[in-house]
Enzyme design. Sequence first.
Site, mmCIF file in Angstrom:
data_model
loop_
_atom_site.group_PDB
_atom_site.id
_atom_site.type_symbol
_atom_site.label_atom_id
_atom_site.label_comp_id
_atom_site.label_asym_id
_atom_site.label_seq_id
_atom_site.Cartn_x
_atom_site.Cartn_y
_atom_site.Cartn_z
ATOM 1 N N GLY A 8 56.653 0.817 62.688
ATOM 2 C CA GLY A 8 55.261 2.081 62.433
ATOM 3 C C GLY A 8 55.880 3.757 63.443
ATOM 4 N N LEU A 10 56.595 6.085 62.556
ATOM 5 C CA LEU A 10 56.166 7.381 62.141
ATOM 6 C C LEU A 10 54.684 7.758 61.684
ATOM 7 C CD1 LEU A 10 59.023 7.840 59.330
ATOM 8 C CD2 LEU A 10 59.025 8.911 60.989
ATOM 9 N N GLN A 12 50.595 8.245 63.125
ATOM 10 C CA GLN A 12 49.529 9.058 64.340
ATOM 11 C C GLN A 12 49.518 8.421 65.600
ATOM 12 O OE1 GLN A 12 45.924 8.839 64.377
ATOM 13 N NE2 GLN A 12 45.266 10.656 64.863
ATOM 14 N N ASP A 52 60.864 -2.408 56.762
ATOM 15 C CA ASP A 52 60.247 -2.841 56.173
ATOM 16 C C ASP A 52 59.736 -4.503 57.313
ATOM 17 O OD1 ASP A 52 58.334 -3.706 54.590
ATOM 18 O OD2 ASP A 52 59.563 -3.417 52.885
ATOM 19 N N TYR A 142 40.239 -4.352 57.820
ATOM 20 C CA TYR A 142 41.574 -4.134 58.245
ATOM 21 C C TYR A 142 40.750 -4.771 59.989
ATOM 22 C CZ TYR A 142 42.438 -0.217 61.902
ATOM 23 O OH TYR A 142 43.109 -0.103 63.195
HETATM 24 P P1 NAD Z 1 49.115 5.157 60.723
HETATM 25 O O1 NAD Z 1 48.336 5.136 59.308
HETATM 26 O O2 NAD Z 1 49.506 6.777 60.960
HETATM 27 O O3 NAD Z 1 50.976 4.850 60.718
HETATM 28 C C1 NAD Z 1 51.476 3.698 60.979
HETATM 29 C C2 NAD Z 1 52.548 3.390 59.922
HETATM 30 O O4 NAD Z 1 52.939 2.220 59.739
HETATM 31 C C3 NAD Z 1 53.348 4.417 58.893
HETATM 32 O O5 NAD Z 1 53.845 4.829 59.227
HETATM 33 C C4 NAD Z 1 53.921 3.999 57.950
HETATM 34 O O6 NAD Z 1 54.702 3.901 56.930
HETATM 35 C C5 NAD Z 1 54.398 2.523 59.065
HETATM 36 N N1 NAD Z 1 54.090 0.907 57.889
HETATM 37 C C6 NAD Z 1 53.134 0.752 57.090
HETATM 38 N N2 NAD Z 1 54.069 0.127 56.440
HETATM 39 C C7 NAD Z 1 55.060 -0.523 56.489
HETATM 40 C C8 NAD Z 1 55.563 -1.324 56.678
HETATM 41 N N3 NAD Z 1 55.671 -2.285 55.625
HETATM 42 N N4 NAD Z 1 57.453 -1.841 57.404
HETATM 43 C C9 NAD Z 1 57.364 -0.585 58.791
HETATM 44 N N5 NAD Z 1 56.268 0.159 58.619
HETATM 45 C C10 NAD Z 1 55.352 0.236 57.763
HETATM 46 O O7 NAD Z 1 49.308 4.059 61.581
HETATM 47 P P2 NAD Z 1 48.173 4.392 63.319
HETATM 48 O O8 NAD Z 1 46.873 5.408 64.038
HETATM 49 O O9 NAD Z 1 50.006 4.936 63.725
HETATM 50 O O10 NAD Z 1 48.532 3.146 64.006
HETATM 51 C C11 NAD Z 1 49.036 2.339 64.414
HETATM 52 C C12 NAD Z 1 48.580 0.806 65.095
HETATM 53 O O11 NAD Z 1 47.548 1.532 65.840
HETATM 54 C C13 NAD Z 1 47.944 0.163 63.911
HETATM 55 O O12 NAD Z 1 47.483 -0.632 64.005
HETATM 56 C C14 NAD Z 1 46.556 0.475 63.967
HETATM 57 O O13 NAD Z 1 45.288 -0.217 62.739
HETATM 58 C C15 NAD Z 1 46.006 1.117 65.229
HETATM 59 N N6 NAD Z 1 45.093 1.720 65.626
HETATM 60 C C16 NAD Z 1 45.242 3.236 65.204
HETATM 61 C C17 NAD Z 1 43.649 3.467 65.530
HETATM 62 C C18 NAD Z 1 43.871 5.403 65.109
HETATM 63 O O14 NAD Z 1 42.905 6.539 65.376
HETATM 64 N N7 NAD Z 1 45.090 5.853 64.709
HETATM 65 C C19 NAD Z 1 43.118 3.292 65.364
HETATM 66 C C20 NAD Z 1 42.852 1.682 66.411
HETATM 67 C C21 NAD Z 1 44.052 1.051 66.056
HETATM 68 C C1 AKB Z 2 40.794 3.598 61.512
HETATM 69 O O1 AKB Z 2 39.360 4.408 61.205
HETATM 70 O O2 AKB Z 2 40.483 2.550 60.962
HETATM 71 C C2 AKB Z 2 40.601 3.425 62.395
HETATM 72 C C3 AKB Z 2 40.269 2.364 63.660
HETATM 73 C C4 AKB Z 2 39.338 3.045 64.216
HETATM 74 O O3 AKB Z 2 41.320 1.150 63.761
HETATM 75 N N1 AKB Z 2 41.012 5.239 63.582
#
Ligand code: NAD
Ligand code: AKB
Length: 338
Positions: A8, A10, A12, A52, A142
Amino acid sequence: MDKILVTGALGQIGTELVPALRAKYGRENVVASDIQHPSDGLFADGPYLKLDVTNPDLLQRVLLSEPWTQVYHLAAVLSARGENDPLGTWDINMQSLLVILETARHLKNCRLFWPSSIAVFGNNAPKAFCSQHVPHQPTTVYGISKAAGELWCQYYFERYGIDVRSIRYPGLISHTGLPGGGTTDYAVAIFHEAVKFGKYTCYLEANTLLPMLYMPDAIRATLELMDAACDKLNVRTSYNIWGLTFHPAELVQQIRHYLPEFKVNYAPDFRQTIANNWPSNINGHQSSTDWHWKLGFQLPDMVAEMLWHLGDDQIKRIVEEKRPHVVEAAGSEGAYML
Ligand code: NAD
Ligand code: AKB
């Protein structure tokens, strides 16, 4: 020699975590992967794999193909987008984690990082300074996948000794990658709209207080947790960490310090219900004790940085002129309070 896989990548977090890992461990040693191909030469300085994570055979093959020393499993569907397809979200978020945990039993000396979220908490958890071990009953698919995932991580650690580590990230704010469908995304979108259009319609009410963190702090927390000595880590579900807390009106006020004409409307949608079930701020005492986590960026610093990075030359000049003196990195008790 470390060999590191990021799924994952690519998203954020990955767009900032991969460069940080490559700077620390060497470009060739960090393999970025995602379901899509990267655009615009992103990650072109090192190896990239189209992967994937819902394909268990492929995922297992990749995991067994190299002597990985660290795997960061970031691929997931976030809270707001997840509600459009609950069962599909469960599959992506859970099945891939289980394949990774199970395959990790065959990997020697490999540390796993799997991010959890403040979304594990539901309405029964305390709103203020929600601590590590309170009961949680998440209300989104989620949040359910994160709560279950935390228990699986702990189970694989206790039963098989898999060294899996995790942080309950709050909403993350960054100027590089765009957020991918969470409830806290407004706190990134607001900056883009402020510098481009001078106005923003916020889908949360003005007084919705949520836990947040600036991305450089989130990346630092991740690297520090992964560097911590194994025997110091007392939490094998997922760590709460100290961060920021603010509501949209407070963020608007901070942005208006630089852009006084900035206009905001409030039009709450389904994400308001999700946000209402989450804590307002988090007690990160255990992460301070176990691996010495300290918050770096306070809200005014984060706002100045975001506007500077996203703004044109004129906005950059305004930020440089009006920026408050940089606040010394706060101690762990220094979470920004209203
Ligand atoms: P994001 O949605 O920006 O990125 C997720 C990435 O996963 C995307 O690039 C997407 O293409 C990839 N993806 C989706 N399905 C896929 C698959 N089947 N195979 C391979 N790749 C796949 O998410 P993020 O913000 O980078 O978050 C990354 C992790 O951190 C997640 O587990 C999320 O739950 C966790 N998280 C993020 C935040 C936040 O605020 N960004 C907060 C809490 C937890
Ligand atoms: C979301 O809003 O889903 C994420 C998180 C707090 O897990 N930023």
